[in-house]
Design a protein around this motif. Structure first.
Motif, PDB file in Angstrom:
ATOM      1  N   LEU A  72      63.733 156.123  24.674  1.00 56.20           N
ATOM      2  CA  LEU A  72      63.519 156.773  23.864  1.00 56.20           C
ATOM      3  C   LEU A  72      62.961 156.383  22.597  1.00 56.20           C
ATOM      4  O   LEU A  72      63.419 154.986  22.566  1.00 56.20           O
ATOM      5  N   ASP A  73      62.418 157.034  21.827  1.00 60.32           N
ATOM      6  CA  ASP A  73      61.886 155.853  20.934  1.00 60.32           C
ATOM      7  C   ASP A  73      62.770 156.102  19.947  1.00 60.32           C
ATOM      8  O   ASP A  73      62.480 155.149  18.413  1.00 60.32           O
ATOM      9  N   THR A  74      63.359 156.272  19.418  1.00 59.56           N
ATOM     10  CA  THR A  74      64.843 156.682  18.609  1.00 59.56           C
ATOM     11  C   THR A  74      65.898 156.359  18.902  1.00 59.56           C
ATOM     12  O   THR A  74      66.719 156.268  17.306  1.00 59.56           O
ATOM     13  N   SER A  75      66.430 155.715  19.857  1.00 59.89           N
ATOM     14  CA  SER A  75      67.626 155.541  20.284  1.00 59.89           C
ATOM     15  C   SER A  75      67.936 154.366  21.573  1.00 59.89           C
ATOM     16  O   SER A  75      66.508 154.508  22.335  1.00 59.89           O
ATOM     17  N   PRO A  81      71.330 160.220  27.962  1.00 58.93           N
ATOM     18  CA  PRO A  81      71.405 159.949  26.608  1.00 58.93           C
ATOM     19  C   PRO A  81      71.828 162.099  25.965  1.00 58.93           C
ATOM     20  O   PRO A  81      72.369 161.724  25.072  1.00 58.93           O
ATOM     21  N   PHE A  82      71.376 162.674  26.770  1.00 60.37           N
ATOM     22  CA  PHE A  82      71.291 164.373  26.572  1.00 60.37           C
ATOM     23  C   PHE A  82      72.900 165.370  27.184  1.00 60.37           C
ATOM     24  O   PHE A  82      73.100 164.424  28.224  1.00 60.37           O
ATOM     25  N   THR A 102      78.403 152.586  24.337  1.00 60.28           N
ATOM     26  CA  THR A 102      77.987 152.044  23.474  1.00 60.28           C
ATOM     27  C   THR A 102      78.039 152.310  22.199  1.00 60.28           C
ATOM     28  O   THR A 102      77.137 153.253  21.793  1.00 60.28           O
ATOM     29  N   ASP A 103      78.662 151.207  21.514  1.00 61.49           N
ATOM     30  CA  ASP A 103      78.494 151.698  20.037  1.00 61.49           C
ATOM     31  C   ASP A 103      77.473 151.453  19.282  1.00 61.49           C
ATOM     32  O   ASP A 103      76.835 150.438  18.313  1.00 61.49           O
ATOM     33  N   ARG A 104      75.768 152.212  19.258  1.00 59.84           N
ATOM     34  CA  ARG A 104      74.900 152.334  18.847  1.00 59.84           C
ATOM     35  C   ARG A 104      74.349 153.460  18.292  1.00 59.84           C
ATOM     36  O   ARG A 104      75.011 154.244  19.003  1.00 59.84           O
ATOM     37  N   VAL A 105      72.872 153.292  17.475  1.00 62.19           N
ATOM     38  CA  VAL A 105      72.840 155.034  17.460  1.00 62.19           C
ATOM     39  C   VAL A 105      72.555 155.659  18.592  1.00 62.19           C
ATOM     40  O   VAL A 105      71.727 155.014  19.814  1.00 62.19           O
ATOM     41  N   ARG A 106      72.672 156.569  18.452  1.00 60.90           N
ATOM     42  CA  ARG A 106      72.848 157.593  19.438  1.00 60.90           C
ATOM     43  C   ARG A 106      72.331 159.218  19.686  1.00 60.90           C
ATOM     44  O   ARG A 106      72.113 159.373  18.099  1.00 60.90           O
ATOM     45  N   THR A 153      72.475 145.285  25.789  1.00 52.84           N
ATOM     46  CA  THR A 153      72.293 145.853  23.971  1.00 52.84           C
ATOM     47  C   THR A 153      71.752 144.333  23.364  1.00 52.84           C
ATOM     48  O   THR A 153      72.105 144.255  22.318  1.00 52.84           O
ATOM     49  N   GLY A 154      71.559 143.688  24.346  1.00 51.74           N
ATOM     50  CA  GLY A 154      70.345 142.578  23.111  1.00 51.74           C
ATOM     51  C   GLY A 154      70.578 141.272  23.049  1.00 51.74           C
ATOM     52  O   GLY A 154      71.542 140.690  23.696  1.00 51.74           O
ATOM     53  N   GLY A 155      69.698 140.443  23.088  1.00 45.93           N
ATOM     54  CA  GLY A 155      69.805 139.323  23.046  1.00 45.93           C
ATOM     55  C   GLY A 155      69.482 138.050  24.755  1.00 45.93           C
ATOM     56  O   GLY A 155      69.568 139.532  25.379  1.00 45.93           O
TER      57      GLY A 155
END
Length: 507
Positions: A72-75, A81-82, A102-106, A153-155
């Motif tokens: 996704l471009d926005t998350s 996701p849907f 996870t606790d992220r923009v969704r 989720t990063g790093g």
């Protein structure tokens, strides 16, 4: 617990997800992987994509964890996701529907996804990355927690499974599926021991591209490491030896006396100076030092051998001077490995005992060098015959000099051997006292480890007549209890040869 979960309790779940757009990315191939996995002991499957899921469901009634991945471009959320994804997976035959929790923009809240999955009569699996996310998912009523997202989720991506997260999640009381970087059977078994309900393994089974890369990269690294000699050093209480090592061959070597009145920084400077002429000629760097090394830090075991301050950061100090990482081992452990690989051991289980300025040892059992929890395995010189008296103070080179001095002879260990060779009774008596202690040590070690051979090295251990003294004291033992003593074949080079080989294997 649901019947679906019971069917793969304490079992393997195989994730059949080909590399996207790779040669195996087709439903027919996924079905083949799935059936092969089930025929070989897998009890459940993790399948991505509607076409793949429908094809696998038509071929088996085994429990299936279904998911859809989207970019996704926005998350950053990729896994289911849907809400429409949930409905499609339920219709395609998934028993469990996995979604990123996870606790992220969704695009859709975790609570809504969980509610939708359960409304379709399926089990909701929350793929989490932290214990806080796991707690939140359990509070929402998910049926299963997966450690899938830990490290993603990063790093930088970790190399090992997140077993601390698994253990913490298990304590929440909801079934937990271990997933993520589980690549060898021992890791899967450990996950079950920690309480995982099931273990998902994917790339290590169903992605030949990844598996091939692992082997190819390891071979390339070994090839690069062996293409050039290794730099190795042996820092002891008497000498500092630095050498270029190619396999079992010393290409070049520099040596100087170890100045016991200096400090570790000075000894590191000396190693760098001795290695300076070969700066562009070596690959891996290995080091052997008297004392104990653990996690790159160096401490004295017996300050009388070499006075080292506790937890000196030797690996870092040498990396600053030499410009690349240094693999460290205790000197006797490194020598034991050298003798196992290239010397008297010839690939057989052995115990190595060095009788030198002090006494040390190393063990190679089942092809593995034993280092121990804190790095002190094989430190036989510190075992005690008399309470509070380290054994090395009763048999080592220092003992020979001290015993000679007590008799009025201010000489070192080599001079004691020379005097014994001339027939001087006092010197023979001193050597006999040392050999009595060392022989009892070898006898006890044989009972503890029962190695194929016992390799004796060090300046005292290899001196003329010392091995004969040991063998004479052990001759009365029955064959199954008598150590088979071999002289160290690599001499004073055993430490650097072993350290070099261990460093090459670490790369």
């Amino acid at each position: 617990m649901s019947d679906c979960l019971q069917r793969f309790a304490s079992s393997l779940v195989v994730s059949c997800q080909p590399v996207p757009e790779g040669p195996l990315d087709h439903p027919d191939q996924v079905v083949g992987f799935a059936l092969a996995a089930l025929a070989s002991g897998g009890r459940g499957l993790r399948i991505e994509g509607i076409a793949n899921l429908k094809a696998v469901r038509a071929a088996t009634d085994a429990p299936i964890i279904g998911l859809i991945k989207r970019d996704l471009d926005t998350s950053p959320i990729r896994i289911t996701p849907f809400l429409d994804d949930v409905a499609a997976l339920a219709e395609a035959g998934a028993d469990i529907i996995a979604f990123d929790a996870t606790d992220r923009v969704r695009p859709v809240a975790v609570a809504e996804l969980c509610k939708a999955v359960q409304a379709h009569g399926k089990l909701a699996m929350a793929d989490i990355s932290t214990i806080e996310e796991a707690k939140a998912a359990v509070a929402l009523g998910v049926d299963v927690v997966g450690t899938t997202m830990s490290g993603y989720t990063g790093g930088p991506e970790p190399s090992d499974p997140d077993f601390p997260l698994l253990a913490a999640a298990v304590r929440l009381g909801r079934p937990v599926i271990a997933e993520g970087r589980i690549r060898v059977p021992e890791q899967a078994a450990e996950a079950i021991r920690l309480g995982a309900h099931g273990v998902v393994v994917g790339s290590a089974i169903t992605r030949p591209e990844h598996i091939t890369h692992w082997f190819a990269d390891a071979i390339a690294a070994a090839r690069a490491a062996s293409a050039r000699p290794s730099l190795a050093f042996d820092l002891g209480g008497t000498k500092t030896l630095v050498a270029l090592v190619d396999g079992d061959r010393i290409v070049e070597a520099n040596e100087r006396t170890t100045d016991r009145h200096l400090d570790p920084d000075d000894w590191c400077d000396a190693i760098a100076e001795l290695a300076a002429p070969w700066q562009s000629r070596y690959g891996a760097i290995g080091g052997a030092v008297t004392g104990v090394v653990h996690a790159g830090r160096w401490s004295a075991l017996n300050p009388g051998t070499l006075p080292v301050s506790a937890n000196y950061p030797l690996a870092d100090a040498l990396e600053r001077r030499l410009g690349r990482p240094v693999v460290l081992h205790n000197d006797a452990q490194a020598a034991a490995w050298g003798e196992y690989r290239f010397g008297a051991g010839a690939g057989r289980d052995l115990l190595f005992v060095t009788v030198s300025t002090g006494i040390g040892g190393g063990a190679v059992i089942g092809g593995r060098l034993l280092t121990g929890r804190g790095g002190v395995a094989g430190s036989v010189g510190l075992t005690q015959e008399t309470a509070g008296v380290p054994l090395e103070t009763l048999a080592s080179g220092r003992f020979l000099a001290d015993a000679a001095a007590a008799l009025g002879h201010a000489v070192d260990a080599p001079a004691v051997f020379a005097a014994a060779a001339r027939g001087e009774a006092w010197a023979s008596a001193v050597l006999d006292r040392s050999a009595d202690v060392a022989a009892r040590l070898l006898q006890n070690l044989q009972l503890l480890f029962d190695p194929a051979i016992m390799v004796v090295g060090g300046g005292v251990g290899l001196a003329d007549g010392y091995r004969a003294r040991l063998e004479a004291r052990l001759a009365h033992l029955p064959p199954h209890l008598k150590p088979e003593i071999r002289a160290a074949a690599l001499g004073k080079s055993a430490g650097v040869i072993g350290a070099a080989d261990l460093a090459r294997r670490t790369l």
